[in-house]
Design an enzyme around this catalytic site. Structure first.
Site, PDB file in Angstrom:
ATOM      1  N   HIS A 237      -7.428   0.576  -6.353  1.00 43.99           N
ATOM      2  CA  HIS A 237      -7.604  -0.307  -5.184  1.00 43.99           C
ATOM      3  C   HIS A 237      -8.195  -1.633  -5.679  1.00 43.99           C
ATOM      4  CE1 HIS A 237      -7.752  -1.553  -1.165  1.00 43.99           C
ATOM      5  NE2 HIS A 237      -8.629  -0.727  -0.641  1.00 43.99           N
TER       6      HIS A 237
ATOM      7  N   ARG B  13       0.883  -1.173   0.000  1.00 39.91           N
ATOM      8  CA  ARG B  13       0.000   0.000   0.000  1.00 39.91           C
ATOM      9  C   ARG B  13       0.913   1.212   0.000  1.00 39.91           C
ATOM     10  NH1 ARG B  13      -5.307   1.212   3.594  1.00 39.91           N
ATOM     11  NH2 ARG B  13      -6.032  -0.266   2.023  1.00 39.91           N
TER      12      ARG B  13
ATOM     13  N   ASP C  12     -17.807   6.002  -1.100  1.00 42.30           N
ATOM     14  CA  ASP C  12     -16.529   5.946  -0.382  1.00 42.30           C
ATOM     15  C   ASP C  12     -16.270   7.333   0.197  1.00 42.30           C
ATOM     16  OD1 ASP C  12     -13.997   5.241   0.575  1.00 42.30           O
ATOM     17  OD2 ASP C  12     -13.007   5.544  -1.363  1.00 42.30           O
TER      18      ASP C  12
ATOM     19  N   GLN D 103      -9.871  -4.294  -3.302  1.00 43.02           N
ATOM     20  CA  GLN D 103     -11.202  -3.885  -2.869  1.00 43.02           C
ATOM     21  C   GLN D 103     -12.237  -4.275  -3.932  1.00 43.02           C
ATOM     22  OE1 GLN D 103     -12.195  -2.196   0.131  1.00 43.02           O
ATOM     23  NE2 GLN D 103     -14.119  -2.967  -0.678  1.00 43.02           N
TER      24      GLN D 103
ATOM     25  N   CYS E 105     -16.477   0.776   0.948  1.00 50.16           N
ATOM     26  CA  CYS E 105     -15.236   0.025   1.198  1.00 50.16           C
ATOM     27  C   CYS E 105     -14.808   0.136   2.649  1.00 50.16           C
ATOM     28  CB  CYS E 105     -14.142   0.488   0.249  1.00 50.16           C
ATOM     29  SG  CYS E 105     -13.587   2.162   0.582  1.00 50.16           S
TER      30      CYS E 105
END
Ligand code: CP
Ligand code: NVA
Length: 316
Positions: free
Chosen positions: A135, A108, A230, A138, A270
């Site tokens: 991402h 990350r 999000d 996800q 998420c």
């Protein structure tokens, strides 16, 4: 048993764009199988995976660690701050050294360019655990969650509302790879990447779906069977938080916006959530919420991903 798909075996996963629909379908099937099976096979026995976090994480870190342990592998969690990279060692040298000691690198980090640089220098697969632009892990759990709720993803109407950020980008890409019918409702200045959207739309259309955008939250959500949002302030966006809150206010997922969606619509996020910003507490904790399944599915989807990427070739 999971037979690694050729489009995933030994491959890095930086954005999902270089993977094909058949590989993603196989991965999602494996994720569902793992979820249904309490006794996971030791597919990662003897494998060691480095998990580098240069930004905070709850779900991604725990789901990788737990999933790897349940598949019989070992993980090394490395905080960016504790690595020599934090003191100036190059990404290239870090990749070369880690490649001599571990079987895969999950990272990350900030700019997507950092992960592509790491991947160029690494001799082992590199998995994106979130960059500012993408991402993908996800998105795999998102698709798994939609599939377990609704079955076939082709033509499934899904709305994403809010900031056209990394989560939105990866959702567009997986929509392209699965045929989801995705509408992104984002205000001017916060629209998702137009080039990715055009690519995802063409890819989705080839399967029977589509990907497009609108600046009207109600239009995005109308008839959708899943409403996804999000944070308005992603990691790295803190300095523009106030401007974001004022532009994104009409895109909050509350009871009124949700009333525009299909009667059986679920809510996705998420996480972490910011109540009163992008979503209300009532909606996220209400009967339509699928976010706890979605969070749990991070573990199944990423375990399946690692099993496909690192699994033995049955032909060898
Ligand atoms: N959704 C997600 O990636 O959560 P974390 O930041 O907690 O890993
Ligand atoms: N868009 C968010 C996702 C956090 C999991 C961020 O990048 O901070």
């Amino acid at each position: 048993m999971i037979t690694p798909h050729p489009s995933l075996r030994g491959r890095s996963v930086l954005s999902l764009r270089n993977h094909d629909p058949a590989g993603i379908a196989a991965l999602l099937e494996s994720a569902a199988d793992l979820k249904a099976d309490r006794n996971w096979p030791p597919l990662l026995a003897g494998r060691v995976i480095a998990l580098i976090f240069e930004k905070p994480s709850t779900r991604t870190r725990v789901s990788f660690e737990s999933g790897i342990a349940r598949l019989g592998g070992d993980s090394l969690v490395l905080s960016g701050r504790d690595m020599q990279m934090g003191r100036g060692e190059t990404v290239e040298d870090t990749a070369k050294v880690l490649s001599r000691m571990v079987d895969a690198i999950v990272i990350r980090t900030g700019p997507h360019a950092t992960i592509t640089e790491l991947d160029r220098a690494a001799d082992v697969p590199v998995i994106n655990a979130l960059t500012y632009e993408h991402h993908p892990c996800q998105a795999l759990a998102d698709a798994q969650t939609l599939a377990e709720r609704f079955g076939d993803l082709v033509g499934l109407p899904v709305a994403y509302v809010g900031d056209g950020n990394n989560v939105c980008t990866s959702l567009m890409i997986i929509a392209g790879l699965t045929g989801i019918d995705l509408t992104c409702g984002c205000p001017a200045g916060y629209e998702p990447d137009a080039e990715v959207m055009a690519w995802a739309d063409a890819a989705a259309r080839a399967l029977g779906g589509r990907v497009d955008g609108t600046r009207e939250p109600g239009e995005a959500v109308r008839g959708a069977r899943a409403v996804y949002t999000d944070t308005w302030v992603s990691m790295g966006d803190e300095e523009t938080a106030e401007a974001r809150r004022s532009a994104l206010g009409p895109f909050r997922v509350d009871d009124a916006l949700l009333a525009e969606a299909a009667g059986d619509a679920v809510v996705l996020h998420c996480l972490p959530a910011h109540y009163g910003d992008e979503v209300t507490h009532g909606v996220l904790h209400g009967p339509r919420s699928a976010v706890w399944d979605q969070a749990e599915n991070r573990m199944h989807a990423q375990a399946a991903l690692l099993a496909h990427v690192l699994g033995d070739d049955p032909g060898s």
